[in-house]
Design a protein around this motif. Sequence first.
Motif, PDB file in Angstrom:
ATOM      1  N   TRP A 192       7.293   4.023 -52.120  1.00 41.53           N
ATOM      2  CA  TRP A 192       7.014   5.159 -52.996  1.00 41.53           C
ATOM      3  C   TRP A 192       7.505   6.480 -52.455  1.00 41.53           C
ATOM      4  CZ3 TRP A 192       3.331   1.775 -51.105  1.00 41.53           C
ATOM      5  CH2 TRP A 192       2.524   2.237 -50.051  1.00 41.53           C
ATOM      6  N   PHE A 286       6.727  -0.211 -44.010  1.00 41.66           N
ATOM      7  CA  PHE A 286       5.281  -0.064 -44.193  1.00 41.66           C
ATOM      8  C   PHE A 286       4.919  -0.097 -45.685  1.00 41.66           C
ATOM      9  CE2 PHE A 286       1.316   2.299 -44.619  1.00 41.66           C
ATOM     10  CZ  PHE A 286       0.545   1.799 -43.580  1.00 41.66           C
ATOM     11  N   ASN A 289       5.702  -3.574 -47.493  1.00 41.49           N
ATOM     12  CA  ASN A 289       4.659  -4.561 -47.195  1.00 41.49           C
ATOM     13  C   ASN A 289       3.494  -4.450 -48.169  1.00 41.49           C
ATOM     14  OD1 ASN A 289       2.774  -6.285 -45.648  1.00 41.49           O
ATOM     15  ND2 ASN A 289       1.870  -4.342 -45.022  1.00 41.49           N
ATOM     16  N   LEU A 290       3.202  -3.241 -48.613  1.00 40.85           N
ATOM     17  CA  LEU A 290       2.113  -3.050 -49.577  1.00 40.85           C
ATOM     18  C   LEU A 290       2.602  -3.194 -51.016  1.00 40.85           C
ATOM     19  CD1 LEU A 290       0.336  -0.050 -47.828  1.00 40.85           C
ATOM     20  CD2 LEU A 290      -0.529  -2.394 -48.054  1.00 40.85           C
ATOM     21  N   ALA A 291       3.768  -2.645 -51.303  1.00 39.88           N
ATOM     22  CA  ALA A 291       4.256  -2.657 -52.686  1.00 39.88           C
ATOM     23  C   ALA A 291       4.543  -4.074 -53.172  1.00 39.88           C
ATOM     24  CB  ALA A 291       5.499  -1.785 -52.814  1.00 39.88           C
ATOM     25  N   PRO A 319      -0.070   1.861 -38.976  1.00 38.40           N
ATOM     26  CA  PRO A 319      -0.269   3.181 -39.598  1.00 38.40           C
ATOM     27  C   PRO A 319       0.185   4.319 -38.694  1.00 38.40           C
ATOM     28  CG  PRO A 319      -2.196   1.800 -39.972  1.00 38.40           C
ATOM     29  CD  PRO A 319      -1.300   1.050 -39.024  1.00 38.40           C
ATOM     30  N   TYR A 322       3.895   4.623 -38.872  1.00 36.58           N
ATOM     31  CA  TYR A 322       4.227   5.153 -40.196  1.00 36.58           C
ATOM     32  C   TYR A 322       3.981   6.661 -40.249  1.00 36.58           C
ATOM     33  CZ  TYR A 322       3.535   5.806 -45.286  1.00 36.58           C
ATOM     34  OH  TYR A 322       3.571   6.242 -46.591  1.00 36.58           O
ATOM     35  N   ASP A 323       2.839   7.093 -39.783  1.00 38.24           N
ATOM     36  CA  ASP A 323       2.519   8.526 -39.799  1.00 38.24           C
ATOM     37  C   ASP A 323       3.528   9.315 -38.971  1.00 38.24           C
ATOM     38  OD1 ASP A 323       0.347   7.862 -41.336  1.00 38.24           O
ATOM     39  OD2 ASP A 323      -1.152   8.141 -39.749  1.00 38.24           O
TER      40      ASP A 323
END
Lengths: 419, 419
Positions: A192, A286, A289-291, A319, A322-323
């Motif tokens: 996203w 990251f 993996n969620l999408a 995380p 990713y951050d």
Amino acid sequence: MLLARDLALELLSGRLSPIDLVARCAETIAARDPEIGAFAALDIAGAEAAAAVPGLAAAPLAGLPLAIKDVIDTRDLPTQYGSDLYAGHRPAADAAVVRQVKRAGGLVIGKSVTTEFAFMQPAGTRNPRRLTHTPGGSSSGSAAAVAAGMVPLALGTQTGGSVIRPAAFCGVTGYKPTFRTLPTVGMKTFSWHLDTLGLFGARVCDVGFAAAALTGRDLDIGDAVAQAPRIAVVRTARAHLAEPASHAALDAAIAAATRAGAVVREIALPDEIEAADAAHPVIQDFEGNLALADEFDLHRDRLSAVLAAYLTRAAAVTPDAYDEARRTAKRARQRLGDLFADYDMLLTFSAPGAAPAGFETTGSPAFNRLWTLMGTPCLNVTGCADAQGLPVGVQIVGRFGRDRAALLSAAFLERALAN
Amino acid sequence: MLLARDLALELLSGRLSPIDLVARCAETIAARDPEIGAFAALDIAGAEAAAAVPGLAAAPLAGLPLAIKDVIDTRDLPTQYGSDLYAGHRPAADAAVVRQVKRAGGLVIGKSVTTEFAFMQPAGTRNPRRLTHTPGGSSSGSAAAVAAGMVPLALGTQTGGSVIRPAAFCGVTGYKPTFRTLPTVGMKTFSWHLDTLGLFGARVCDVGFAAAALTGRDLDIGDAVAQAPRIAVVRTARAHLAEPASHAALDAAIAAATRAGAVVREIALPDEIEAADAAHPVIQDFEGNLALADEFDLHRDRLSAVLAAYLTRAAAVTPDAYDEARRTAKRARQRLGDLFADYDMLLTFSAPGAAPAGFETTGSPAFNRLWTLMGTPCLNVTGCADAQGLPVGVQIVGRFGRDRAALLSAAFLERALAN
């Protein structure tokens, strides 16, 4: 190729009817798509019916037919995201950008082939410039459909390099607008913070015209070009990945731009900007993996081996990593904004070279990822070729949110290369 | 109410089984939901089946049942977005956050009622604290289900004030994490720059526990609270919209926090931050017009009058007005970041007052919109009530990306109010 802006003017004037244009596209599709394979689904009858609506030619897109990449939801056409998992899938609603197309008087003539979920697994489309070569990906069908003259315009998406690379390989103009200029609602998400809708057309003015028609923004540049732009050439830290043909195309672009009055300077990208290139895959992993968690968790065996392996690796990104990648990207965006105080545009490679032979790969996004993450407007500019006559693109990178200026810069270079 | 974190520890220890907990929730739902109407769809059998999977109690959510707001896609349960247009709709895939729930060992026991597309049309759910009153919206069912002890946790969404407001009205903890902490992939989009997933639970530590379990982030605060936080009280330029009950709750929170050792100061928000409140509706309108374009263009007659009228107005927002609103928001975010150099948390109203009587409205997001646009973590903290015994919330606003600190601040205030 079909020239979208010129055709729109012909439609508006009444010298051409939307119905006749649909028929012309349908003929070219019938003649060429069997060997190219740009379309995942066609709706000639639907386009014909929409073309017959009175007053259509007065709408912004004037009845131009478009191909819609098949990661974008369409209620009237199957939407398979390039995956058998979604064979015959019919979304409940049109994606927002599809409504923009229809509100603007565009005709959806078909869904163009995407690689599986817009990732790396080749999908079988052939390059219209040389049928033995890949058209690039993941917007394979969109680039090929425009290159073959089957449609004047096509919608694609870029998460890594999926608009600029296939545009370069197919010798068409690809335009990745500033992040979120075109809405991604109803597009199958991969990442996203990266997924960006883009446009394919014959020339810079064609994609600008289409973007203006879709968004109501001041992007229809017509015959205008930038005046004596200040150009920073950036070969980037990945210059060694560029083949001689790409360096030669960049050199040709520099020479043409200089002749045309531009102020051209080769620069090294500041380290803070270069650092963001490595942040791109962290963010994509990251979020991917969620999408794609549903497909991965429940139907791993029906994903391509390359995607299943990728998502397995992607799940390991923490995380914290990713951050940190997001912070790196933010710093790079700020630094890149500073750079545009001194330059009107950046000029770089669109891809490592011309389209690779064969269909084992759709090519590398090595020269696109950074700019996708930066969210800047990018265009592939046509006009160069390699020794075998295959198109080689060069890429314009504009300032975030300054899409009209980016289009004018690209048009300047396009004209310079044509002269 | 069911205490998520305590129940998870009981499940982990084996003193309670996931199957027994599902049965307890099912009993409460059977007893109370006929009069409350918190659920749009139930899947007790599915939750029971999932509860029987061996080893579940060792997972992060340990087999806790959750309610999922019905704007979030679930492949195993109908997803109707609160609209007849989607009656019986079964999405092809789970939303990303639903996969996070299942990966973490949570059980989806049902879909909680949402207002139509998470907008303003009330949906019939009653407030468990007083059945003649609205539970607030748009996450009406999620707040009510937790308040009534039907589930320990529920997922909701906030675009204006749809987590914090219903939490305040129902006397539960609502947590709107930093923007995009929870992925919105597979949520019905209203506004992509505003839509934020959030959590409902009994206490601050319960929503922190759930957020940690879902995301793998360090948000499980347990019994910890912030030490002597520096609190800025901001009644905002909209203070006149707050009823005496809300001012009294804020005063009570200030007194309790001061007694507990906080350094409390009332401040006026800088103009640059206040200006962003008016930018919120511009952004929501512009994006809502695109996100719901399919429904508006093709089925306007099947939308509520309030939504149809809203989308008609929303279509008039220009790209220029939208861009200006985005710039205003960006400036406000930067200024708000500066403010957090001097304060650990902001304390403000959760809503204008207690839940309004009747069901004509779900209440006002006047004290929530700004913080949604800022993307900051927000929590509704329970512990206050009006003269009639209805809950009145107060709101904690934390620094962007500092969710653990926001949770600790909220826990500090929760404890102070309980003492």
